[in-house]
Design a protein around this motif. Structure first.
Motif, PDB file in Angstrom:
ATOM      1  N   PRO A  61       0.812  -1.218   0.000  1.00 24.00           N
ATOM      2  CA  PRO A  61       0.000   0.000   0.000  1.00 24.00           C
ATOM      3  C   PRO A  61       0.853   1.281   0.000  1.00 24.00           C
ATOM      4  N   GLU A  62       2.033   1.231   0.634  1.00 23.25           N
ATOM      5  CA  GLU A  62       2.855   2.449   0.722  1.00 23.25           C
ATOM      6  C   GLU A  62       3.762   2.601  -0.489  1.00 23.25           C
ATOM      7  N   GLY A  63       3.826   1.577  -1.339  1.00 28.10           N
ATOM      8  CA  GLY A  63       4.683   1.672  -2.511  1.00 28.10           C
ATOM      9  C   GLY A  63       5.380   0.353  -2.795  1.00 28.10           C
ATOM     10  N   LEU A  64       6.182   0.347  -3.851  1.00 27.46           N
ATOM     11  CA  LEU A  64       6.864  -0.882  -4.252  1.00 27.46           C
ATOM     12  C   LEU A  64       7.906  -1.295  -3.229  1.00 27.46           C
ATOM     13  N   ALA A  65       7.968  -2.584  -2.958  1.00 28.50           N
ATOM     14  CA  ALA A  65       8.966  -3.080  -2.016  1.00 28.50           C
ATOM     15  C   ALA A  65       9.637  -4.319  -2.587  1.00 28.50           C
ATOM     16  N   VAL A  66      10.897  -4.504  -2.255  1.00 24.40           N
ATOM     17  CA  VAL A  66      11.582  -5.737  -2.632  1.00 24.40           C
ATOM     18  C   VAL A  66      11.652  -6.623  -1.392  1.00 24.40           C
ATOM     19  N   HIS A  67      10.939  -7.733  -1.410  1.00 21.85           N
ATOM     20  CA  HIS A  67      10.985  -8.687  -0.309  1.00 21.85           C
ATOM     21  C   HIS A  67      11.905  -9.841  -0.686  1.00 21.85           C
ATOM     22  N   THR A  68      12.527 -10.426   0.321  1.00 23.07           N
ATOM     23  CA  THR A  68      13.254 -11.666   0.081  1.00 23.07           C
ATOM     24  C   THR A  68      12.441 -12.789   0.704  1.00 23.07           C
ATOM     25  N   VAL A  69      12.300 -13.883  -0.005  1.00 23.42           N
ATOM     26  CA  VAL A  69      11.457 -14.974   0.483  1.00 23.42           C
ATOM     27  C   VAL A  69      12.263 -16.267   0.510  1.00 23.42           C
ATOM     28  N   ASP A  70      12.380 -16.805   1.710  1.00 21.47           N
ATOM     29  CA  ASP A  70      13.045 -18.078   1.897  1.00 21.47           C
ATOM     30  C   ASP A  70      11.973 -19.154   1.897  1.00 21.47           C
ATOM     31  N   ALA A  71      11.954 -19.990   0.891  1.00 22.74           N
ATOM     32  CA  ALA A  71      10.921 -21.024   0.819  1.00 22.74           C
ATOM     33  C   ALA A  71      11.594 -22.384   0.737  1.00 22.74           C
ATOM     34  N   GLU A  72      10.945 -23.378   1.364  1.00 22.77           N
ATOM     35  CA  GLU A  72      11.511 -24.712   1.248  1.00 22.77           C
ATOM     36  C   GLU A  72      11.414 -25.218  -0.187  1.00 22.77           C
ATOM     37  N   THR A  73      10.264 -24.991  -0.786  1.00 22.36           N
ATOM     38  CA  THR A  73      10.113 -25.366  -2.192  1.00 22.36           C
ATOM     39  C   THR A  73       9.422 -24.235  -2.941  1.00 22.36           C
ATOM     40  N   THR A  74       9.629 -24.223  -4.244  1.00 21.44           N
ATOM     41  CA  THR A  74       9.053 -23.181  -5.092  1.00 21.44           C
ATOM     42  C   THR A  74       8.292 -23.843  -6.237  1.00 21.44           C
ATOM     43  N   VAL A  75       7.066 -23.392  -6.451  1.00 17.47           N
ATOM     44  CA  VAL A  75       6.308 -23.868  -7.610  1.00 17.47           C
ATOM     45  C   VAL A  75       6.267 -22.727  -8.629  1.00 17.47           C
ATOM     46  N   LEU A  76       6.807 -22.979  -9.815  1.00 17.09           N
ATOM     47  CA  LEU A  76       6.767 -21.975 -10.874  1.00 17.09           C
ATOM     48  C   LEU A  76       5.536 -22.211 -11.727  1.00 17.09           C
ATOM     49  N   ALA A  77       4.666 -21.230 -11.750  1.00 17.87           N
ATOM     50  CA  ALA A  77       3.451 -21.312 -12.568  1.00 17.87           C
ATOM     51  C   ALA A  77       3.304 -19.963 -13.248  1.00 17.87           C
TER      52      ALA A  77
END
Ligand code: FES
Lengths: 91, 472
Positions: free
Chosen positions: B262-278
């Motif tokens: 809501p306050e603007g664009l942000a770059v988050h880092t996400v640590d995931a055990e697995t990733t599903v690319l869709a």
């Protein structure tokens, strides 16, 4: 028109092939195909198919271009405000 | 300084277009385009509002200064790049109109629609801008100075993009892409009691958002795509959704996500055990003379315009050498009362500033738009960054990741599903997405064989496409 970002025509690629460039990366550098704002999203597959037709390489052998991060433009301000994951304070 | 025109705030779940409601009764909003007042429907993308108002040319090409209009409607072509409230390179097809917004063309002089530099296209049949006017030196200096002006990409921003602090997040499964495959995967993860983060720019179900036919596969059924998207999104809690895009995957490092907070664009880092690319895929050019005339657009783009936004790309409209998407558009357009001309062997497209006619099948027909159907090529950027090997498969639309029918890839923590794995339809994507989601949390996807085999669920071509393209 093969690449509407950089105005690369099918003929431009055919000419580059005649000059002896038959791989994707050199073709990209010589003609600028795949290097515009869309970064190959619109034109990459068509370029590979065109080269497969005009060279003795198959689409499989032609491979692809390098896709670097980030895949969409990121404002530098947002990058500057990103957290270093090494810091603590997970959500 | 204006307020954050980019990123796109969430586009509304119109669904109105998908249901044939023309939405005209809603209160109009007004914005300016190169100084002219334009009326738009609330929440529709700028590119759609401009097209509706007759401004199909929205930008000019870099070198020949040819007119360009929207071609993809998914943010993947150069046809809608404009300047909004002083911020350049905004994708008009992904950015909703906001009342009072100031939109301008950023290429062409004095504007994209009347560009004096289009003389380049008339003077030079082919022109090599990198290697022309290099000598003599004084000529080169003058040329260099005007070349930048002519290209039109050189004007500094006067507006500001709002940004906000990034966060570091941890989750069990990161799902990149919220189309049918991603939604089915996210739902499977959530149903398994594990934590999911679903990332999508639009959050209205990707290809479901303009799908106008009933869907029934496995335990999923709905009257049309938008309804199914709503049902599936309801099963993924709000706080597990990130409006934005996964912009980088790294081996052994958290993923980078560009999020619209809501306050603007942000770059988050996400640590995931697995990733599903869709993450879906891209349309592209069909190689036919005149394929870059404004009013030429991909079949999926045409479905989005008509099916989601209720905008007729043109009437009459030509559909050139249609495959699945082209036929789906032709059906929808006919149902909506448009005159559709299908040409199986198109030779060229006529028109300067807008499509006027198409020629092929030994005839010439006057039309206002031409729909091409090159098929959707799988998006490979993130898969390749994650180290997944790719191979060319003609029947799957180009380069696809090595993968099993249930979405496993040679990279143990990365799964793929849907269009980015070469699947042709939403039904197939739903089946594979669900399987990949189950796999991603370590479950055996019992259902996949059943769903593939089930009578009436999938068509033969869909069963054929959900297969292993990876032999260990
Ligand atoms: S990027 Fe907007 S129409 Fe293609």
């Amino acid at each position: 028109m093969l690449c509407p970002c950089e105005d690369v025509l099918v003929e431009d690629v055919e000419e580059a092939v005649e000059l002896g460039y038959t791989d994707l990366e050199p073709i990209k550098r010589v003609t600028a195909v795949t290097t515009g704002p869309c970064q190959g999203r619109w034109c990459l597959r068509a370029t590979i198919e065109l080269l497969a037709e005009h060279t003795d390489k198959t689409a499989e052998e032609l491979g692809s271009i390098t896709h670097r991060q980030p895949v969409t433009p990121v404002p530098l301000d947002a990058l500057a405000e990103a957290r270093n994951p090494a810091d603590d304070g997970d959500e | 300084m204006s307020k954050n025109p980019y990123p796109p705030a969430a586009l509304p779940s119109l669904g109105a277009g998908a249901r044939g409601d023309d939405g005209a009764s809603e209160d109009a909003v007004t914005f300016t385009w190169d100084g002219d007042q334009i009326q738009a429907r609330p929440g529709e993308p700028i590119a759609v509002a401009l097209w509706r108002a007759g401004h199909v040319t929205q930008t000019r090409s870099l070198k020949y200064h040819r007119p360009r209009g929207p071609m993809c409607m998914t943010g993947d072509c150069p046809g809608c790049l404009i300047r909004v409230d002083g911020v350049p390179n905004v994708r008009g097809c992904r950015t909703p109109v906001v009342d009072g917004m100031d939109a301008e063309s950023q290429t062409g002089w004095p504007s994209a629609e009347t560009d004096v530099f289009s003389i380049v296209d008339r003077l030079f049949e082919r022109f090599d801008h990198e290697r022309s006017f290099v000598r003599p030196q004084p000529v080169n200096q003058v040329y260099e100075a005007i070349a930048r002006r002519m290209a039109g990409f050189g004007t500094q921003p006067t507006g500001e993009v709002a940004t906000s602090p990034g966060r570091h997040l941890e989750t069990d499964v990161l799902v990149a892409g919220g189309g049918p495959a991603g939604l089915a995967a996210a739902r499977a993860v959530h149903q398994a009691g594990r934590e999911v983060r679903l990332v999508d720019e639009d959050m209205h179900g990707g290809s479901l958002s303009y799908h106008h036919e009933p869907i029934e596969v496995g335990d999923l059924a709905a009257a049309d795509g938008p309804s199914l998207a709503e049902d599936l999104l309801d099963e993924v809690p709000d706080r597990r959704r990130i409006q934005g895009a996964v912009v980088g995957l790294y081996e052994d490092e958290p993923a980078a996500v560009l999020a619209e907070e809501p306050e603007g664009l942000a770059v988050h880092t996400v640590d995931a055990e697995t990733t599903v690319l869709a993450v879906g895929g891209y349309e592209g050019p069909s190689i036919v003379e005149g394929n870059d005339t404004p009013g030429v657009l991909g079949a999926r783009a045409a479905r989005i315009l008509l099916g989601r936004w209720g905008l007729e790309p043109g009437d009459p409209v030509a559909v050139l050498d249609p495959d699945r998407q082209g036929r789906a558009f032709a059906d929808l357009a006919t149902e909506r009362g448009l005159t559709v001309h299908t040409l199986d062997d198109p030779e060229w497209i006529e028109g300067e500033e807008r499509v006027e006619a198409v020629v092929g099948d030994k005839r010439r027909v006057d039309v206002e738009a031409a729909v091409i159907d090159p098929g959707v090529a799988p998006s490979a950027e993130l898969g390749r960054q994650a180290g997944v090997p790719y191979t060319w498969q003609d029947e799957l639309g180009g380069r696809v990741p090595l993968h099993r029918a249930d979405g496993r890839t040679p990279v143990p923590d990365v799964y793929v599903a849907g269009t980015c794995a070469g699947l042709p339809t939403v039904e197939a994507a739903l089946v594979q997405g669900q399987a990949a989601g189950q796999r991603a949390v370590g479950e055996q996807p019992q259902a996949i064989a059943r769903m593939i085999e089930a009578e009436g669920g999938l068509r033969d071509e869909e069963r054929d496409a959900i297969r292993s393209v990876w032999n260990e």
